[in-house]
Design an enzyme around this catalytic site. Structure first.
Site, PDB file in Angstrom:
ATOM      1  N   HIS A 305       0.848  -1.190   0.000  1.00 39.11           N
ATOM      2  CA  HIS A 305       0.000   0.000   0.000  1.00 39.11           C
ATOM      3  C   HIS A 305       0.884   1.240   0.000  1.00 39.11           C
ATOM      4  CE1 HIS A 305      -3.207   2.788   1.172  1.00 39.11           C
ATOM      5  NE2 HIS A 305      -4.033   1.830   0.801  1.00 39.11           N
ATOM      6  N   ASP A 362      -7.948  -5.351   0.002  1.00 39.61           N
ATOM      7  CA  ASP A 362      -8.403  -6.197  -1.112  1.00 39.61           C
ATOM      8  C   ASP A 362      -8.014  -7.660  -0.961  1.00 39.61           C
ATOM      9  OD1 ASP A 362      -7.571  -3.355  -3.025  1.00 39.61           O
ATOM     10  OD2 ASP A 362      -9.591  -4.111  -2.636  1.00 39.61           O
TER      11      ASP A 362
HETATM   12  C1  SDX Z   1      -6.237   0.099  -2.830  1.00 45.00           C
HETATM   13  O1  SDX Z   1      -4.442   4.633  -1.983  1.00 45.00           O
HETATM   14  C2  SDX Z   1      -5.415   3.998  -1.338  1.00 45.00           C
HETATM   15  O2  SDX Z   1      -5.813   4.353  -0.257  1.00 45.00           O
HETATM   16  C3  SDX Z   1      -5.994   2.798  -2.084  1.00 45.00           C
HETATM   17  C4  SDX Z   1      -7.002   1.947  -1.331  1.00 45.00           C
HETATM   18  C5  SDX Z   1      -8.283   2.707  -1.041  1.00 45.00           C
HETATM   19  O3  SDX Z   1      -9.002   2.310  -0.120  1.00 45.00           O
HETATM   20  O4  SDX Z   1      -8.607   3.647  -1.840  1.00 45.00           O
HETATM   21  O5  SDX Z   1      -6.442   1.523  -0.093  1.00 45.00           O
HETATM   22  C6  SDX Z   1      -7.402   0.711  -2.139  1.00 45.00           C
HETATM   23  O6  SDX Z   1      -5.983   0.453  -3.947  1.00 45.00           O
HETATM   24  C7  SDX Z   1      -5.368  -0.888  -2.084  1.00 45.00           C
HETATM   25  C8  SDX Z   1      -4.125  -1.359  -2.926  1.00 45.00           C
HETATM   26  C9  SDX Z   1      -4.614  -2.437  -3.896  1.00 45.00           C
HETATM   27  N1  SDX Z   1      -3.549  -2.817  -4.840  1.00 45.00           N
HETATM   28  C10 SDX Z   1      -2.911  -3.989  -4.791  1.00 45.00           C
HETATM   29  O7  SDX Z   1      -3.087  -4.806  -3.884  1.00 45.00           O
HETATM   30  C11 SDX Z   1      -1.973  -4.248  -5.964  1.00 45.00           C
HETATM   31  C12 SDX Z   1      -0.643  -4.803  -5.446  1.00 45.00           C
HETATM   32  N2  SDX Z   1       0.021  -3.739  -4.694  1.00 45.00           N
HETATM   33  C13 SDX Z   1       0.911  -2.896  -5.433  1.00 45.00           C
HETATM   34  O8  SDX Z   1       0.803  -2.782  -6.778  1.00 45.00           O
HETATM   35  C14 SDX Z   1       1.449  -1.710  -4.642  1.00 45.00           C
HETATM   36  O9  SDX Z   1       1.712  -2.144  -3.375  1.00 45.00           O
HETATM   37  C15 SDX Z   1       0.602  -0.455  -4.595  1.00 45.00           C
HETATM   38  C16 SDX Z   1       0.213   0.016  -5.951  1.00 45.00           C
HETATM   39  C17 SDX Z   1      -0.641  -0.710  -3.797  1.00 45.00           C
HETATM   40  C18 SDX Z   1       1.404   0.633  -3.902  1.00 45.00           C
HETATM   41  O10 SDX Z   1       2.509   0.849  -4.670  1.00 45.00           O
HETATM   42  P1  SDX Z   1       3.515   2.077  -4.369  1.00 45.00           P
HETATM   43  O11 SDX Z   1       3.155   2.791  -3.129  1.00 45.00           O
HETATM   44  O12 SDX Z   1       3.651   2.894  -5.591  1.00 45.00           O
HETATM   45  O13 SDX Z   1       4.822   1.320  -4.013  1.00 45.00           O
HETATM   46  P2  SDX Z   1       5.807   0.738  -5.066  1.00 45.00           P
HETATM   47  O14 SDX Z   1       5.058   0.206  -6.256  1.00 45.00           O
HETATM   48  O15 SDX Z   1       6.864   1.757  -5.309  1.00 45.00           O
HETATM   49  O16 SDX Z   1       6.401  -0.514  -4.269  1.00 45.00           O
HETATM   50  C19 SDX Z   1       7.466  -0.319  -3.369  1.00 45.00           C
HETATM   51  C20 SDX Z   1       8.323  -1.570  -3.525  1.00 45.00           C
HETATM   52  C21 SDX Z   1       8.679  -1.866  -4.983  1.00 45.00           C
HETATM   53  O17 SDX Z   1       9.912  -2.567  -4.979  1.00 45.00           O
HETATM   54  P3  SDX Z   1      11.266  -1.701  -5.266  1.00 45.00           P
HETATM   55  O18 SDX Z   1      11.070  -1.006  -6.585  1.00 45.00           O
HETATM   56  O19 SDX Z   1      11.393  -0.729  -4.103  1.00 45.00           O
HETATM   57  O20 SDX Z   1      12.369  -2.749  -5.279  1.00 45.00           O
HETATM   58  O21 SDX Z   1       7.553  -2.711  -3.080  1.00 45.00           O
HETATM   59  C22 SDX Z   1       7.354  -3.605  -4.183  1.00 45.00           C
HETATM   60  C23 SDX Z   1       7.615  -2.826  -5.453  1.00 45.00           C
HETATM   61  O22 SDX Z   1       8.098  -3.696  -6.472  1.00 45.00           O
HETATM   62  N3  SDX Z   1       5.964  -4.041  -4.093  1.00 45.00           N
HETATM   63  C24 SDX Z   1       5.539  -5.288  -4.245  1.00 45.00           C
HETATM   64  C25 SDX Z   1       4.159  -5.239  -4.042  1.00 45.00           C
HETATM   65  N4  SDX Z   1       3.786  -3.982  -3.779  1.00 45.00           N
HETATM   66  C26 SDX Z   1       4.910  -3.243  -3.813  1.00 45.00           C
HETATM   67  N5  SDX Z   1       6.189  -6.432  -4.528  1.00 45.00           N
HETATM   68  C27 SDX Z   1       5.433  -7.554  -4.624  1.00 45.00           C
HETATM   69  N6  SDX Z   1       4.085  -7.584  -4.440  1.00 45.00           N
HETATM   70  C28 SDX Z   1       3.427  -6.441  -4.136  1.00 45.00           C
HETATM   71  N7  SDX Z   1       2.101  -6.462  -3.952  1.00 45.00           N
END
Ligand code: SDX
Length: 427
Positions: A305, A362
């Site tokens: 998140h 989720d």
């Molecule tokens: C919702 O914003 C809100 O409040 C949203 C929400 C709401 O109520 O409105 O809470 C609802 O959207 C919840 C999130 C649902 N999405 C997912 O579950 C999809 C999987 N999660 C990711 O795609 C990710 O965690 C995000 C999009 C939710 C957040 O991404 P960020 O904040 O942009 O963080 P990032 O992508 O930069 O990740 C940081 C690191 C990265 O690695 P590095 O580049 O630092 O090496 O963490 C890794 C990412 O690759 N990473 C994951 C991961 N999520 C982040 N690695 C594996 N699996 C994951 N799920």
């Protein structure tokens, strides 16, 4: 509290006021930065940017805290109702009994949609994704209510907000009915908001439908958990669309479009599909390895998140609700066991621990929704139905905020500088 931030650029000093809220990070007011320095800030994804002031929802991502108008989400989920939370988000206070009853009566009397709106559904293929249908039909509402689109008239804003909250369940149920080839059911206003939605979704004209109180209570709690979440991507979309003075129904349609993405609200559908693809506990290591592999675009859906670097408090309630509902319904879903095991393995894996990746709202919701009988394609529609109360509350707050103006970010330009046009014959 710090009272200002000092910045020196090209030997020129500038002080920028620091503003404090009631709780949470202070903000540096940089509204004069460009005028003073000729420079912009650079923050793709707005990781360090406060786009507005708000009193609706507070999140402390490190502590795993979520408050709606100051009330903790777990207390609201366990003790309140979705209608009561809708009133709270819109009005700032929990309603008295009389206020609650009037609000519920008002919402109930807006549950029907214009009969012409039903024809919009018939233009879609039967296999259209319900979120595609919702983008279309909610946007189409802007063609029906010319009496509630003067956004500077607070009464018209309230009527538009009530119409949206009231009609989302009807339109969501119609999207489901259309996808399964069953007739639409009109609302039955003798039922609760959530009971009405369940009947419109799972009832048929050929026989009476009795609302199961266990499912009604679980669904209402799921709606509460999805109601609002500060300045997330879809809420920011609604605010940005609304900042131009756009039609309120069109603004909510824009929010639905943004929510659909798998990185956002679409994650509940993607998470259950992922859990089903994993299938059994012994395949979990394979998917954990893929999630950690930089060259593999796969991510654990329902994990991570932007704000929560601790447990999403909604996920905690959702996990308990999943266990409770499955037990009460007598449903054993192996996917729930896979989810529990995946959560335990991930939370002890250094990759997820170091990156502070926890289950989010989720991760478990799909297990409950599937047990209730919804297809995965309806999961994000249910998220949009619930988030509509947050979107309309935030939209109203934005319009009432005297500091707000049309949103218009700038950029760091890295394209071509001036060059003369070359006629085709010379190329
Ligand atoms: C919702 O914003 C809100 O409040 C949203 C929400 C709401 O109520 O409105 O809470 C609802 O959207 C919840 C999130 C649902 N999405 C997912 O579950 C999809 C999987 N999660 C990711 O795609 C990710 O965690 C995000 C999009 C939710 C957040 O991404 P960020 O904040 O942009 O963080 P990032 O992508 O930069 O990740 C940081 C690191 C990265 O690695 P590095 O580049 O630092 O090496 O963490 C890794 C990412 O690759 N990473 C994951 C991961 N999520 C982040 N690695 C594996 N699996 C994951 N799920």
């Amino acid at each position: 509290m710090t009272d200002s931030a000092h910045l020196t650029i090209d030997g020129k000093d500038g002080d920028y006021p620091v503003m404090a809220g009631t709780v949470g990070p202070e903000v540096v007011d940089i509204r004069k930065l460009y005028g003073n320095t000729g420079r912009f800030t650079y923050d793709p994804g707005f990781t360090s940017t406060a786009a507005c002031e708000s009193k609706i929802t507070y999140i402390d991502g490190d502590a795993g805290i979520l408050l709606h108008r100051g009330y903790p989400i777990d207390q609201l989920a366990e003790q309140s109702s979705f209608m009561e939370v809708a009133y709270l988000l819109m009005n700032g206070e929990l309603p008295t009994a009389a206020e609650h009853d009037l609000f519920v009566r008002t919402i109930t009397r807006h549950t029907m949609v214009h009969e012409q709106l039903a024809t919009f559904y018939r233009g879609f293929r039967r296999d259209a994704h319900p979120m595609a249908i919702m983008c279309g039909v909610v946007g189409a509402l802007s063609a029906f209510y010319h009496d509630s689109t003067d956004i500077h008239d607070s009464q018209q804003r309230v009527i538009a907000s009530h119409r949206l909250i009231a009609k989302m369940p009807t339109m969501a149920a119609m999207a489901y009915k259309y996808s399964v080839g069953q007739p639409f059911l009109y609302p039955d206003n003798s039922l609760s908001y959530t009971g009405n939605f369940l009947r419109m979704t799972f009832g048929v004209p050929a026989e009476p439908y009795v609302v199961d109180p266990v499912i009604e209570a679980a669904m209402d709690k799921i709606f509460i958990l999805h109601a609002d979440h500060e300045q997330n991507a879809s809420t920011s979309t609604v605010r940005l669309a609304g900042s131009s003075g756009a039609n309120p129904f069109a603004c909510i349609a824009a929010g639905i479009a943004c929510l659909w993405g798998p990185a956002h609200g679409g994650a509940n559908e993607a998470a259950l599909n992922m859990l089903r693809e994993i299938g059994t506990v012994d395949r979990i290591p394979e998917f954990i390895a893929r999630a950690k592999n930089k060259d593999d675009p796969f991510r654990l859906m329902g994990f991570g998140h932007r704000v929560y670097k601790n447990y999403d408090p909604r996920a905690t309630v959702m996990a308990a609700t999943a266990k409770e509902v499955l037990a009460k319904m007598g449903v054993t879903d192996p996917v729930f066991d896979v989810a529990r095991e995946l959560e335990q393995i991930a939370l002890s894996d250094p990759y997820f621990v170091d990156k502070k990746l926890y289950p989010n709202v989720d991760f478990y919701s799909g297990i409950i929704l599937s047990a209730i009988g919804f297809p995965t394609s309806m999961f994000t529609v249910l998220f949009a139905l619930a988030r509509t109360v947050g979107w309309v509350a935030q939209w109203n707050e934005m319009i009432e905020d005297h500091d707000q103006k049309i949103g218009r970010p700038r950029q760091l330009y890295t394209g071509e500088t001036h060059r003369e046009y070359v006629p085709l014959a010379a190329r």
